[in-house]
Design a protein around this motif. Structure first.
Motif, PDB file in Angstrom:
ATOM      1  N   ASP A 159     -12.954 -79.829 -61.072  1.00 35.10           N
ATOM      2  CA  ASP A 159     -14.257 -79.165 -61.171  1.00 35.10           C
ATOM      3  C   ASP A 159     -14.123 -77.676 -61.400  1.00 35.10           C
ATOM      4  OD1 ASP A 159     -16.390 -81.346 -60.203  1.00 35.10           O
ATOM      5  OD2 ASP A 159     -14.552 -81.571 -59.030  1.00 35.10           O
ATOM      6  N   ALA A 160     -12.983 -77.097 -61.068  1.00 34.52           N
ATOM      7  CA  ALA A 160     -12.760 -75.667 -61.285  1.00 34.52           C
ATOM      8  C   ALA A 160     -11.263 -75.390 -61.229  1.00 34.52           C
ATOM      9  CB  ALA A 160     -13.493 -74.815 -60.245  1.00 34.52           C
ATOM     10  N   ALA A 161     -10.858 -74.325 -61.922  1.00 36.09           N
ATOM     11  CA  ALA A 161      -9.465 -73.885 -61.906  1.00 36.09           C
ATOM     12  C   ALA A 161      -9.425 -72.375 -61.762  1.00 36.09           C
ATOM     13  CB  ALA A 161      -8.737 -74.316 -63.178  1.00 36.09           C
ATOM     14  N   THR A 162      -8.431 -71.896 -61.047  1.00 36.84           N
ATOM     15  CA  THR A 162      -8.240 -70.462 -60.863  1.00 36.84           C
ATOM     16  C   THR A 162      -6.795 -70.090 -61.195  1.00 36.84           C
ATOM     17  OG1 THR A 162      -7.705 -70.788 -58.515  1.00 36.84           O
ATOM     18  CG2 THR A 162      -9.994 -70.242 -59.056  1.00 36.84           C
ATOM     19  N   MET A 163      -6.616 -68.819 -61.542  1.00 39.69           N
ATOM     20  CA  MET A 163      -5.274 -68.286 -61.778  1.00 39.69           C
ATOM     21  C   MET A 163      -5.325 -66.796 -61.462  1.00 39.69           C
ATOM     22  SD  MET A 163      -2.894 -68.897 -65.115  1.00 39.69           S
ATOM     23  CE  MET A 163      -1.114 -69.021 -64.987  1.00 39.69           C
ATOM     24  N   SER A 164      -4.584 -66.378 -60.477  1.00 42.47           N
ATOM     25  CA  SER A 164      -4.635 -65.000 -59.994  1.00 42.47           C
ATOM     26  C   SER A 164      -3.329 -64.282 -60.300  1.00 42.47           C
ATOM     27  CB  SER A 164      -4.896 -65.008 -58.476  1.00 42.47           C
ATOM     28  OG  SER A 164      -4.831 -63.710 -57.943  1.00 42.47           O
ATOM     29  N   PHE A 165      -3.395 -63.318 -61.209  1.00 50.75           N
ATOM     30  CA  PHE A 165      -2.239 -62.495 -61.574  1.00 50.75           C
ATOM     31  C   PHE A 165      -1.047 -63.337 -62.005  1.00 50.75           C
ATOM     32  CE2 PHE A 165      -4.502 -59.977 -58.207  1.00 50.75           C
ATOM     33  CZ  PHE A 165      -5.110 -59.094 -59.095  1.00 50.75           C
ATOM     34  N   GLY A 166      -1.325 -64.383 -62.777  1.00 55.20           N
ATOM     35  CA  GLY A 166      -0.252 -65.251 -63.248  1.00 55.20           C
ATOM     36  C   GLY A 166      -0.179 -65.376 -64.755  1.00 55.20           C
ATOM     37  N   ILE A 167      -1.321 -65.335 -65.443  1.00 59.95           N
ATOM     38  CA  ILE A 167      -1.325 -65.557 -66.891  1.00 59.95           C
ATOM     39  C   ILE A 167      -0.553 -64.477 -67.629  1.00 59.95           C
ATOM     40  CG2 ILE A 167      -3.471 -64.277 -67.338  1.00 59.95           C
ATOM     41  CD1 ILE A 167      -2.526 -67.667 -68.936  1.00 59.95           C
ATOM     42  N   ARG A 168      -0.458 -63.305 -67.041  1.00 61.01           N
ATOM     43  CA  ARG A 168       0.274 -62.193 -67.663  1.00 61.01           C
ATOM     44  C   ARG A 168       1.748 -62.547 -67.875  1.00 61.01           C
ATOM     45  NH1 ARG A 168      -0.242 -59.267 -63.747  1.00 61.01           N
ATOM     46  NH2 ARG A 168       1.886 -59.238 -62.968  1.00 61.01           N
ATOM     47  N   ASN A 169       2.272 -63.388 -67.003  1.00 57.51           N
ATOM     48  CA  ASN A 169       3.698 -63.735 -67.064  1.00 57.51           C
ATOM     49  C   ASN A 169       3.957 -65.044 -67.812  1.00 57.51           C
ATOM     50  OD1 ASN A 169       4.529 -61.471 -65.457  1.00 57.51           O
ATOM     51  ND2 ASN A 169       3.720 -62.545 -63.666  1.00 57.51           N
ATOM     52  N   VAL A 170       2.928 -65.599 -68.445  1.00 55.29           N
ATOM     53  CA  VAL A 170       3.083 -66.834 -69.220  1.00 55.29           C
ATOM     54  C   VAL A 170       3.215 -66.467 -70.692  1.00 55.29           C
ATOM     55  CG1 VAL A 170       2.039 -69.033 -69.869  1.00 55.29           C
ATOM     56  CG2 VAL A 170       1.738 -68.143 -67.543  1.00 55.29           C
ATOM     57  N   PRO A 171       4.363 -66.700 -71.298  1.00 52.76           N
ATOM     58  CA  PRO A 171       4.513 -66.338 -72.722  1.00 52.76           C
ATOM     59  C   PRO A 171       3.567 -67.131 -73.622  1.00 52.76           C
ATOM     60  CG  PRO A 171       6.665 -66.717 -71.687  1.00 52.76           C
ATOM     61  CD  PRO A 171       5.626 -67.212 -70.731  1.00 52.76           C
ATOM     62  N   GLU A 172       3.452 -68.419 -73.376  1.00 46.94           N
ATOM     63  CA  GLU A 172       2.621 -69.290 -74.216  1.00 46.94           C
ATOM     64  C   GLU A 172       1.232 -69.420 -73.582  1.00 46.94           C
ATOM     65  OE1 GLU A 172       5.467 -70.243 -72.833  1.00 46.94           O
ATOM     66  OE2 GLU A 172       6.933 -70.364 -74.455  1.00 46.94           O
TER      67      GLU A 172
END
Length: 254
Positions: free
Chosen positions: A106-119
């Motif tokens: 129903d929901a997803a969160t990502m806190s200060f993590g997408i910056r370190n994902v190359p793809e």
């Protein structure tokens, strides 16, 4: 940290609307990616415990992270918070959520993590796949990330740049004893897309949609994407929360 409380509030609503607006009375499942030591997962778990107690639904929070060491710390914190019946932590990579079924959360969160994902596009498409879509379903993706305000952002922007370039690395190095890692943090923030650029990236993904009951077959006329509903600016513009909803769209053909 107040930022994480705001992130959770954006997802569940100031008064737990995610749970109270659950017209179909189905269980509510929340996904926290790059959960680290489970700070956001625990806040989601507390919200789920509070608002689910006011309804007849059950709620569950799944936190995923690629670091077992971080998860071990998080599991201790979950147990101390008496949330083991709601919050589960497992190894997982946002780019490859193969253990999770389509249209589940129903929901997803990502806190200060997408910056370190190359793809980044790959991760966004995996999130799109596992979020519920269609009908009256109102699911959300909320991503919180640093950015460095531009040179034209005025006095407050200058303060935010100083915070990112000097305060974060200095305090992080002092508290952790790992100055090299926090210099990497500063560099990664400088290289992260500006808020308008990141909104364009989120809304620009074109995610393949599998045909039901066909493991490797995808629909040729439909793709998944996101609409960014709001960008919340925090800390003088050095932190943003991107709130988006997933949707399916048909390819436009002549």
């Amino acid at each position: 940290m107040g930022w994480r409380h705001r992130l959770v509030s954006e997802v569940v609503g100031p008064n737990g609307e995610l749970f109270s607006n659950n017209n179909n009375n189905h269980d509510v499942k929340l996904l926290d990616l790059a959960t680290g030591t489970a700070d956001v997962a625990i806040l989601l778990g507390r919200a789920a415990a509070k608002y689910s107690a006011e309804t007849t639904i059950n709620s569950a929070v799944l936190g995923l992270d690629p670091s077992q060491n971080m998860l071990n710390v998080g599991k201790s914190k979950v147990k101390e918070s008496d949330l083991s019946n709601i919050v589960t932590l497992e190894l997982g990579d946002a780019r490859k959520l193969t253990a999770l079924q389509d249209d589940t959360f129903d929901a997803a969160t990502m806190s200060f993590g997408i910056r370190n994902v190359p793809e980044k596009e790959q991760a966004l498409c995996e999130i799109n796949r596992v979020l519920k879509k269609g009908g009256d379903v109102q699911t959300k993706l909320a991503i919180m990330e640093f950015s460095e305000p531009g040179e034209d952002s005025g006095v407050m922007g200058s303060m935010a740049r100083a915070f990112i370039r000097h305060v974060i690395p200095s305090m992080g190095a002092l508290l952790s004893g790992a100055p090299r890692e926090y210099m990497h943090l500063q560099k990664s923030i400088q290289e992260f897309p500006s808020p308008p650029e990141f909104v364009k990236l989120i809304e620009g993904v074109r995610c393949p949609v599998k045909i039901a009951d066909e493991e490797d077959e995808v629909q040729i006329d439909t793709f998944g994407s996101f609409r960014v509903k709001e960008v919340v600016n925090l800390n003088f513009g050095s932190v943003q929360i991107y709130v988006a909803t997933p949707y399916l769209k048909r390819h436009v053909t002549e």
